[in-house]
Design a protein around this motif. Sequence first.
Motif, mmCIF file in Angstrom:
data_model
loop_
_atom_site.group_PDB
_atom_site.id
_atom_site.type_symbol
_atom_site.label_atom_id
_atom_site.label_comp_id
_atom_site.label_asym_id
_atom_site.label_seq_id
_atom_site.Cartn_x
_atom_site.Cartn_y
_atom_site.Cartn_z
ATOM 1 N N PHE A 151 32.800 6.672 5.370
ATOM 2 C CA PHE A 151 33.438 6.529 6.677
ATOM 3 C C PHE A 151 34.313 5.280 6.701
ATOM 4 N N LEU A 152 33.795 4.161 6.135
ATOM 5 C CA LEU A 152 34.561 2.906 6.126
ATOM 6 C C LEU A 152 35.888 3.078 5.408
ATOM 7 N N LEU A 153 35.895 3.845 4.337
ATOM 8 C CA LEU A 153 37.111 4.073 3.565
ATOM 9 C C LEU A 153 38.194 4.724 4.414
ATOM 10 N N TYR A 154 37.859 5.829 5.056
ATOM 11 C CA TYR A 154 38.875 6.597 5.781
ATOM 12 C C TYR A 154 39.221 5.982 7.132
ATOM 13 N N MET A 155 38.239 5.407 7.806
ATOM 14 C CA MET A 155 38.524 4.815 9.109
ATOM 15 C C MET A 155 39.320 3.520 8.952
ATOM 16 N N THR A 156 38.848 2.644 8.059
ATOM 17 C CA THR A 156 39.547 1.363 7.874
ATOM 18 C C THR A 156 40.901 1.573 7.208
ATOM 19 N N GLY A 157 40.934 2.431 6.184
ATOM 20 C CA GLY A 157 42.204 2.726 5.527
ATOM 21 C C GLY A 157 43.191 3.351 6.487
ATOM 22 N N GLY A 158 42.698 4.239 7.335
ATOM 23 C CA GLY A 158 43.559 4.869 8.339
ATOM 24 C C GLY A 158 44.106 3.861 9.333
ATOM 25 N N LEU A 159 43.254 2.927 9.777
ATOM 26 C CA LEU A 159 43.696 1.881 10.704
ATOM 27 C C LEU A 159 44.759 1.001 10.061
ATOM 28 N N TYR A 160 44.574 0.705 8.781
ATOM 29 C CA TYR A 160 45.550 -0.145 8.092
ATOM 30 C C TYR A 160 46.908 0.565 7.969
ATOM 31 N N LEU A 161 46.884 1.826 7.574
ATOM 32 C CA LEU A 161 48.137 2.585 7.483
ATOM 33 C C LEU A 161 48.781 2.742 8.860
ATOM 34 N N PHE A 162 47.938 2.939 9.876
ATOM 35 C CA PHE A 162 48.439 3.051 11.250
ATOM 36 C C PHE A 162 49.151 1.767 11.654
ATOM 37 N N PHE A 163 48.521 0.635 11.358
ATOM 38 C CA PHE A 163 49.143 -0.657 11.669
ATOM 39 C C PHE A 163 50.482 -0.816 10.942
ATOM 40 N N LEU A 164 50.498 -0.512 9.646
ATOM 41 C CA LEU A 164 51.710 -0.712 8.851
ATOM 42 C C LEU A 164 52.882 0.134 9.328
ATOM 43 N N PHE A 165 52.604 1.409 9.653
ATOM 44 C CA PHE A 165 53.698 2.342 9.914
ATOM 45 C C PHE A 165 53.995 2.557 11.398
ATOM 46 N N PHE A 166 52.968 2.589 12.243
ATOM 47 C CA PHE A 166 53.226 2.837 13.663
ATOM 48 C C PHE A 166 53.985 1.675 14.288
ATOM 49 N N TYR A 167 53.605 0.457 13.944
ATOM 50 C CA TYR A 167 54.214 -0.715 14.575
ATOM 51 C C TYR A 167 55.529 -1.131 13.915
ATOM 52 N N ILE A 168 56.020 -0.293 13.005
ATOM 53 C CA ILE A 168 57.388 -0.487 12.490
ATOM 54 C C ILE A 168 58.396 -0.399 13.627
ATOM 55 N N ILE A 169 58.045 0.350 14.660
ATOM 56 C CA ILE A 169 58.959 0.554 15.802
ATOM 57 C C ILE A 169 59.506 -0.776 16.302
ATOM 58 N N ALA A 170 58.608 -1.713 16.595
ATOM 59 C CA ALA A 170 59.027 -3.036 17.066
ATOM 60 C C ALA A 170 57.917 -4.032 16.738
ATOM 61 N N PRO A 171 57.930 -4.602 15.524
ATOM 62 C CA PRO A 171 56.820 -5.461 15.074
ATOM 63 C C PRO A 171 56.624 -6.695 15.946
#
Length: 398
Positions: free
Chosen positions: A348-368
């Motif tokens: 669970f830690l792998l997919y939840m934490t990894g998902g949060l990290y990818l979400f942070f990297l790509f979603f907030y590209i909009i306006a960092p």
Amino acid sequence: MKKIYYLIFSIYLVISIYFLKKEISLEYEWIFIMKDFAKYGWEYRLYGMYSAYMPPFYSYFLLISSKVFGSNWLTVVCCIQGLTVFFSLFSFFKVLFEEKRFSVVIVLAFCSILFFPPILIGVYKISSFAFSLSVMLLFFTILYKISKSKIVYNKQWGILAILSIVGLYLRYEFIFIISLSIFAFYINKRISVKKMILLGAMALMAYFPWCLRNYYMIGKFAYSTSYNFNFAKGYNEKYDPYITFNNPYSPQLKKIVTNKMLSEMFTNEKDMDEYLGNLNHDFIMNNPKLFIKLTATKFLINFTQYFPGYEGINRYKIYIFYSWYMMAVQVLLILSLRKIYLTNKRSFLLYMTGGLYLFFLFFYIIAPLPRYILLFYPIFIAVILKTYYRKNINSINK
């Protein structure tokens, strides 16, 4: 809490008093939201217009606090925020590390997060940051507890449902985080496809009343109208990576347009949102190379956390050190996730934490902005520690 955490809490209170003695004031959109509450009563507006710019939880929290706590209500709000962050972080460490939380390394890690200057500054100012951070920590805590439990109790699902609703009414991107958690549970074999669909439907129903309200008041069945504004801030011919607080640019008007200026151009938020949406569409169509260049630039900004134009960091000339530190944290996180993957491919830690990290990297590209990584920073640090800290308990005097 054992004695060491009582001591940390006492130190935290002393530091809190220092922050609370400083002048606390409303900033940015909160000034205008509270002015509109004063003018229109309990109607949720921004710049005089019915608004869906952001979910309403924090705005109504401010309104209720202003009516309940009298002249010192801003101080009380910051005090509540500080206590919420402390106890949510403590609960997070208690569940994630159990008895190891009394070891020297874990106690120091707890303090390094609690007293991390960017987090402290964010907690003791009028912003939804503190509640967003607390909800994120508690949400992750309950998810982790469910993922490790042999029996999942209805009480746990109930708490998770409440946190999900609060999260949805705090930040519109929380719907993506809920979706990510459902996926992580499915990979971890904690829920079936049927339950996945049910949980997704419940999440959608949770903010359906808000979307319905927006349809009747604004004319748009939408969860939030801030996406188009933020996109327009980050994707235009005048975007400057060295300026944190960019604004949309209108080629037709040949000028930068602020939210306040837009409110003067339009009589309702629906028209304003559609105007910004058209700006975004035209920019992508007319400037494909610049669109790709800006995306790459902002991806690097997210990863490096290099914000020389941000007043809070630039003021003390520490943005270079801050950038190196945050990059080191991300590299360690990536190595941690790799190690977890090699140990347990369904973790669970792998997919939840990894998902949060990818979400942070790509979603907030909009306006960092610097604060976005801070919403996930405690989780990243804790997962790194949990991966590499295998030492037996070395308890501090209890």
